[in-house]
Design a protein around this motif. Structure first.
Motif, PDB file in Angstrom:
ATOM      1  N   UNK A 172       0.815  -1.217   0.000  1.00 39.16           N
ATOM      2  CA  UNK A 172       0.000   0.000   0.000  1.00 39.16           C
ATOM      3  C   UNK A 172       0.851   1.270   0.000  1.00 39.16           C
ATOM      4  N   UNK A 173       0.356   2.296  -0.681  1.00 44.15           N
ATOM      5  CA  UNK A 173       1.026   3.598  -0.719  1.00 44.15           C
ATOM      6  C   UNK A 173       0.235   4.548   0.178  1.00 44.15           C
ATOM      7  N   UNK A 174       0.722   4.752   1.386  1.00 42.74           N
ATOM      8  CA  UNK A 174      -0.012   5.536   2.379  1.00 42.74           C
ATOM      9  C   UNK A 174       0.890   6.613   2.982  1.00 42.74           C
ATOM     10  N   UNK A 175       0.261   7.542   3.697  1.00 42.66           N
ATOM     11  CA  UNK A 175       1.027   8.592   4.380  1.00 42.66           C
ATOM     12  C   UNK A 175       1.947   7.968   5.438  1.00 42.66           C
ATOM     13  N   UNK A 176       1.478   6.913   6.109  1.00 48.69           N
ATOM     14  CA  UNK A 176       2.324   6.235   7.102  1.00 48.69           C
ATOM     15  C   UNK A 176       3.576   5.661   6.457  1.00 48.69           C
ATOM     16  N   UNK A 177       3.397   5.131   5.261  1.00 49.48           N
ATOM     17  CA  UNK A 177       4.541   4.576   4.546  1.00 49.48           C
ATOM     18  C   UNK A 177       5.540   5.689   4.217  1.00 49.48           C
ATOM     19  N   UNK A 178       5.021   6.831   3.752  1.00 54.74           N
ATOM     20  CA  UNK A 178       5.897   7.976   3.463  1.00 54.74           C
ATOM     21  C   UNK A 178       6.682   8.370   4.710  1.00 54.74           C
ATOM     22  N   UNK A 179       5.985   8.467   5.835  1.00 58.29           N
ATOM     23  CA  UNK A 179       6.652   8.859   7.088  1.00 58.29           C
ATOM     24  C   UNK A 179       7.712   7.839   7.499  1.00 58.29           C
ATOM     25  N   UNK A 180       7.386   6.550   7.355  1.00 59.15           N
ATOM     26  CA  UNK A 180       8.336   5.498   7.749  1.00 59.15           C
ATOM     27  C   UNK A 180       9.611   5.587   6.923  1.00 59.15           C
ATOM     28  N   UNK A 181       9.482   5.869   5.632  1.00 60.84           N
ATOM     29  CA  UNK A 181      10.677   5.972   4.780  1.00 60.84           C
ATOM     30  C   UNK A 181      11.556   7.150   5.201  1.00 60.84           C
ATOM     31  N   UNK A 182      10.918   8.253   5.563  1.00 63.87           N
ATOM     32  CA  UNK A 182      11.692   9.411   6.022  1.00 63.87           C
ATOM     33  C   UNK A 182      12.407   9.073   7.336  1.00 63.87           C
ATOM     34  N   UNK A 183      11.681   8.475   8.278  1.00 64.43           N
ATOM     35  CA  UNK A 183      12.293   8.137   9.578  1.00 64.43           C
ATOM     36  C   UNK A 183      13.481   7.202   9.406  1.00 64.43           C
ATOM     37  N   UNK A 184      13.285   6.140   8.610  1.00 65.11           N
ATOM     38  CA  UNK A 184      14.358   5.156   8.425  1.00 65.11           C
ATOM     39  C   UNK A 184      15.565   5.782   7.714  1.00 65.11           C
ATOM     40  N   UNK A 185      15.294   6.597   6.710  1.00 69.91           N
ATOM     41  CA  UNK A 185      16.408   7.214   5.968  1.00 69.91           C
ATOM     42  C   UNK A 185      17.201   8.149   6.871  1.00 69.91           C
ATOM     43  N   UNK A 186      16.507   8.971   7.654  1.00 69.72           N
ATOM     44  CA  UNK A 186      17.241   9.887   8.536  1.00 69.72           C
ATOM     45  C   UNK A 186      18.047   9.109   9.582  1.00 69.72           C
ATOM     46  N   UNK A 187      17.503   7.991  10.064  1.00 67.26           N
ATOM     47  CA  UNK A 187      18.273   7.162  10.998  1.00 67.26           C
ATOM     48  C   UNK A 187      19.500   6.556  10.311  1.00 67.26           C
ATOM     49  N   UNK A 188      19.308   6.092   9.080  1.00 67.09           N
ATOM     50  CA  UNK A 188      20.426   5.470   8.348  1.00 67.09           C
ATOM     51  C   UNK A 188      21.553   6.468   8.127  1.00 67.09           C
ATOM     52  N   UNK A 189      21.202   7.749   7.997  1.00 67.24           N
ATOM     53  CA  UNK A 189      22.222   8.763   7.692  1.00 67.24           C
ATOM     54  C   UNK A 189      22.951   9.271   8.927  1.00 67.24           C
ATOM     55  N   UNK A 190      22.411   8.987  10.113  1.00 64.47           N
ATOM     56  CA  UNK A 190      23.074   9.466  11.336  1.00 64.47           C
ATOM     57  C   UNK A 190      24.496   8.950  11.468  1.00 64.47           C
ATOM     58  N   UNK A 191      25.363   9.715  12.148  1.00 65.06           N
ATOM     59  CA  UNK A 191      26.721   9.213  12.356  1.00 65.06           C
ATOM     60  C   UNK A 191      26.681   7.916  13.164  1.00 65.06           C
ATOM     61  N   UNK A 192      27.583   6.999  12.888  1.00 63.54           N
ATOM     62  CA  UNK A 192      27.613   5.705  13.593  1.00 63.54           C
ATOM     63  C   UNK A 192      27.968   5.915  15.070  1.00 63.54           C
TER      64      UNK A 192
ATOM     65  N   UNK B  22      23.724   0.847   5.687  1.00 60.90           N
ATOM     66  CA  UNK B  22      22.669   1.836   5.910  1.00 60.90           C
ATOM     67  C   UNK B  22      21.399   1.175   6.436  1.00 60.90           C
ATOM     68  N   UNK B  23      21.053   0.018   5.891  1.00 59.00           N
ATOM     69  CA  UNK B  23      19.829  -0.656   6.335  1.00 59.00           C
ATOM     70  C   UNK B  23      19.947  -1.085   7.791  1.00 59.00           C
ATOM     71  N   UNK B  24      21.090  -1.651   8.164  1.00 62.52           N
ATOM     72  CA  UNK B  24      21.249  -2.083   9.558  1.00 62.52           C
ATOM     73  C   UNK B  24      21.214  -0.882  10.505  1.00 62.52           C
ATOM     74  N   UNK B  25      21.778   0.248  10.068  1.00 63.59           N
ATOM     75  CA  UNK B  25      21.697   1.460  10.898  1.00 63.59           C
ATOM     76  C   UNK B  25      20.256   1.941  11.016  1.00 63.59           C
ATOM     77  N   UNK B  26      19.532   1.896   9.904  1.00 59.77           N
ATOM     78  CA  UNK B  26      18.140   2.359   9.910  1.00 59.77           C
ATOM     79  C   UNK B  26      17.279   1.514  10.845  1.00 59.77           C
TER      80      UNK B  26
END
Lengths: 196, 196
Positions: free
Chosen positions: A176-196, B188-192
């Protein structure tokens, strides 16, 4: 902008009618069954008018899709200073577009053409994907300057993490393509980009 | 397994010849120009033999792709106890496959068919994508039990983060497919997925 008859304005009206007809028909019958004849009939122009401006069905659909998006206008992303909020605004709008049949059908048709035609793919990258990605990266760079994303983050990879799951889910109709899905992708991407 | 003439073995040989011919030809000429006639000629069988087993060109290519992958065999991912190392092993192998023209051309042809044919898409999901995703999720669940991935992680989303960027980059030819790229997607996925 005088009110006298102007061949270039009439010609622009025909062009817009052709693009609108192509968008409608590709939604109604799909790309495979779309014909130049049907586009000409729907637009009220002759086939020769279409062939004067476009070399193929693929080229008409390409321009029809370009005219759908705000590609000529301002592509800058919102910048409220909060990268998470701004990306969620943008991703929710993108998800809503792809969930809209009138929008997604022409884009699907274009994608199918692009996958088979490297020349069209290069044109699409130059005219659409490239400028759009640059606008997105400009927003990510502003987040880097604000210290919300690490300065050494790979922004091309960041865009792929953010958008590729949505692209795949839409293309393969795998979820499904939902607003929750959009939000989840943003959250996961920002977490993935954080410094280790 | 007696050495006497066996119609079912001869028939299996013809079937394998058709699948090999389909794989070769789709690589050489592309899906659009592929014909049942050419497959039959290359395989040394009659057209009617092909139509006895497959309803369309798309169906032949579908089976040709199935026969490429190890779909009937053991799909379990390696499990050394180190999820990062195991995912990198798997992702590097996947990236290498998609960088191989003999492998990627039939898969590209199949993808183009799937995008246009919801029935074929459903078949592909049932026979290929579904079982493959289950095998991957089994490995992620074992990592959850080992405490390497949070117990509440959304594993479908995890697979999308891991594979969708690769799928998109391959499909749109938008960037290089390298071992470094495979590693970066795993990191990146494991960090996310880590707890916030």
């Amino acid at each position: 902008m005088a009110k006298q008859p102007d061949p270039s304005r009439r010609s622009e009206r025909s062009r817009q009618a052709v693009l609108a007809a192509a968008r409608e028909l590709v939604t109604e019958v799909g790309y495979a069954k779309l014909s130049i004849e049907a586009i000409a009939a729907r637009a009220g122009v002759g086939k020769q008018t279409i062939y004067r401006w476009w070399r193929s069905k693929g080229a008409v659909v390409f321009d029809a899709v370009l005219s759908l998006s705000e590609i000529d206008g301002d592509m800058a992303l919102p910048d409220t200073g909060d990268i998470e909020a701004d990306l969620k605004t943008v991703m929710r709008a993108t998800v809503a577009e792809f969930a809209d049949p009138g929008f997604e059908a022409p884009i699907r048709a274009l994608n199918i053409e692009i996958l088979q035609d490297p020349e069209l793919a290069a044109l699409y990258r130059e005219k659409v994907a490239g400028p759009v990605d640059e606008a997105k990266k400009a927003r990510l760079r502003s987040a880097q300057q604000a210290g919300q994303i690490p300065a050494d983050a790979d922004l091309d990879l960041a865009l792929e993490l953010l958008y590729a799951p949505l692209y795949q889910r839409w293309l393969l109709r795998s979820g499904p393509l939902t607003a929750d899905y959009a939000d989840a992708l943003v959250d996961l991407t920002l977490k993935a980009l954080r410094p280790s």
